[in-house]
Design a protein around this motif. Structure first.
Motif, PDB file in Angstrom:
ATOM      1  N   HIS A 185       5.306   3.595   2.861  1.00 13.41           N
ATOM      2  CA  HIS A 185       4.686   2.211   2.994  1.00 13.41           C
ATOM      3  C   HIS A 185       5.267   1.646   4.283  1.00 13.41           C
ATOM      4  N   GLU A 186       6.346   2.323   4.724  1.00 16.25           N
ATOM      5  CA  GLU A 186       6.862   1.676   6.118  1.00 16.25           C
ATOM      6  C   GLU A 186       5.762   2.128   7.313  1.00 16.25           C
ATOM      7  N   GLN A 187       5.137   3.438   7.086  1.00 11.52           N
ATOM      8  CA  GLN A 187       4.061   3.991   8.018  1.00 11.52           C
ATOM      9  C   GLN A 187       2.997   3.050   7.923  1.00 11.52           C
ATOM     10  N   HIS A 188       2.560   2.842   6.910  1.00 10.87           N
ATOM     11  CA  HIS A 188       1.470   1.873   6.597  1.00 10.87           C
ATOM     12  C   HIS A 188       1.541   0.569   7.037  1.00 10.87           C
ATOM     13  N   PHE A 189       2.648   0.053   6.911  1.00 17.03           N
ATOM     14  CA  PHE A 189       3.254  -1.349   7.560  1.00 17.03           C
ATOM     15  C   PHE A 189       3.162  -1.358   9.018  1.00 17.03           C
TER      16      PHE A 189
END
Lengths: 177, 371
Positions: A3-7
């Motif tokens: 989710h961090e990379q997505h964000f």
């Protein structure tokens, strides 16, 4: 993808669009920073729920819309240090390239005379470049209503712009009654 | 001026100027790092972040804007949640008045979705309604004090009714046009214009502090507009709310409500399709819709949970677990407490599935109960 990379990906793709969105809707440029920061902070906290692709863009605009509403109600305020810096920054004059283009200024002035739903749908269409089906997602309304609202907003803007044309049209159609 | 030229004027009026230089890029990078350093779920504020971006924004010296602080569409959300206690001011010529209903007094299974908006409009609007049968309300939005709009549709015809405070009358009156014709609209005096073939506009004189503008879309001629207007009725608040509730196009209202709940309350599952999923839900009443939506969201996350489990997708499994656990905080679910069996069912699922206590067969049974 975590989710961090997505964000991070969404942030990189959307930062400028969100900044533009906020700048178009606040009185003072530094207020836009509050709106952008708060919007992305909410997005980070809810990154796991954030959709992918183009829907992420619409989702973010939806979040920004609520943040902006809160801002206008005085709800977005930062800590003391932020406030102090904001005060200093507020003193710096912001150049407005539009002052040399009176037509643009008067168009914006006319936009402020429209009711908010009409104005917002025009801004989302012509400034954010969204389609009615996308506007529907941002505003939480059905696509049919978004299309109707856009059509009506255009007509109302035209009425502000060209009242004389409307009068002549009314004269010309007397015989149809 | 053509429509395209007007559209171009609007595009050209965009006050945004693309920032140049490295200052904004650096501030954006700094903001990103500060945000991702924030723990997820934290409500702690972060003053330095804002200051950094603010500095960069001002440094690139961008724009003046049409501020949008007036008539904020989210503003009605505040009055909606407050008790409705001030009925419209009566006047000697107003129709017999009954007290406007309150959101809590609206029947929950009457088919009225978002009844608060109807209540607000019943209080603030001129309470006009078409007497001709078959008109459906496809849009209703009070957006300020004595301000709001609604759209009716019947066959190929559309009617938009917008109401404004009395103080707006001087800007919006239509009686000054040489071609305007005096008409009666539900007992209110209005002035009819037919500005282009197949449309009409009427502005009514203010009554009880509010005026109305009616715009008829394509499908009207001057004669049919006048005939239609004679059918308009002005009614008391209770009658107007009941009539409007019965005329509401439920599918459209359901879509609006679902979009709102999924953006503000419940996490949309990965299989949720914003364009089509809402249409699969029942729209007979708020209760029915909310109950079905809660089940549909839980269903989507259970499907995702099973998929993640079967494929060994740890990140997706964590996401599904968190979504199911978050159900304890869904306001929509809490509002169903004592009214349907769904809250009890969802609690069982949230208790058994993320903790791993449910067997594969039990998860499948839970899925069958909500999907």
């Amino acid at each position: 993808m975590d989710h961090e990379q997505h964000f991070r990906d969404v942030y990189e793709a959307m930062f400028e669009s969100l900044l533009a969105y906020a700048l178009r809707r606040v009185d003072q440029p530094d207020d836009a920073a509050d709106v952008v920061s708060e919007t992305f902070l909410i997005a980070w906290r809810r990154a796991r729920e954030m959709p992918d692709g183009d829907e992420a863009k619409l989702w973010l605009y939806g979040v920004a819309r609520r943040v902006l509403a809160n801002h206008h109600r005085g709800g977005v305020r930062r800590e003391r240090l932020g406030e102090r810096l904001r005060h200093l920054l507020r003193a710096a004059p912001a150049a407005d390239p539009s002052v040399v283009v009176p037509v643009r200024v008067s168009v914006r002035s006319m936009l402020t005379r429209l009711a908010e739903p009409d104005r917002e749908v025009l801004m989302l269409t012509f400034w954010e470049g969204l389609e009615p089906r996308e506007i529907a997602v941002v505003l939480g309304i059905s696509p049919a209503v978004a299309r109707t609202r856009l059509s009506r907003a255009r007509a109302r803007f035209r009425e502000l712009l060209e009242p004389s044309e409307r009068v002549s049209a009314a004269y010309n159609l007397e015989d149809e009654r | 001026m053509s429509g395209e030229q007007i559209d171009q004027l609007l595009r050209d009026a965009d006050p945004y100027r693309r920032p140049e230089g490295e200052a904004v890029k650096a501030a954006a990078g700094e903001l990103l790092e500060q945000i991702v350093a924030e723990p997820v779920g934290s409500r702690r504020s972060f003053g330095l972040v804002v200051a950094g971006v603010a500095a960069a924004v001002v440094a690139v010296a961008v724009v003046v804007v049409p501020a949008t602080r007036h008539g904020d569409p989210d503003a009605p959300a505040t009055p909606v949640s407050t008790p409705v206690s001030s009925p419209a001011v009566p006047s000697p010529s107003a129709p017999p008045s009954t007290p406007p209903p309150t959101p809590s007094s609206m029947p929950l299974v009457s088919g009225v979705l978002d009844p608060e908006r109807i209540v607000l409009a019943a209080q603030d609007s001129p309470r006009l309604t078409p007497g001709e049968p078959g008109w459906k309300v496809i849009h209703l939005e009070p957006f300020g004090v004595r301000q709001g709009e609604m759209t009716y549709e019947k066959g190929g015809r559309r009617l938009e009714v917008t109401w404004y405070p009395e103080t707006d009358y001087s800007q919006r009156r239509t009686d000054r046009w040489p071609s305007s014709r005096k008409v009666s609209v539900g007992g209110l005096t209005g002035y009819l214009l037919v500005p282009s073939k197949g449309t009409f506009t009427v502005a009514t004189e203010p009554r009880d502090g509010v005026m109305a503008v009616l715009n008829g879309g394509k499908g009207f001629t001057g004669a049919t507009a006048r005939a239609f207007l004679t059918t308009m009725r002005r009614v008391d608040a209770g009658t107007w709310a009941a009539t409007t509730a019965a005329q509401t196009d439920r599918e459209g209202e359901a879509g609006t409500r679902v979009a709102r709940l999924l953006s503000e309350d419940m996490p949309p599952p990965p299989d949720w399709n914003a364009w089509t999923s809402a249409k699969e839900l029942p729209s007979g009443s708020t209760l029915e819709l909310d109950d079905a939506l809660v089940k549909r969201v839980t269903c989507g996350w259970l499907i995702e949970w099973q998929r993640a489990k079967a494929t060994g997708d740890g990140a997706a499994l964590t996401r599904a677990n968190q979504a199911l656990l978050s159900s304890a905080g869904w306001r929509t679910l809490q509002a169903l407490e004592g009214r349907t069996a769904t809250p009890q069912l969802i609690r069982k699922i949230a208790d058994a599935v993320p903790s791993g206590r449910a067997s594969a067969a039990e998860v499948q049974a839970y899925r069958a109960s909500v999907c």
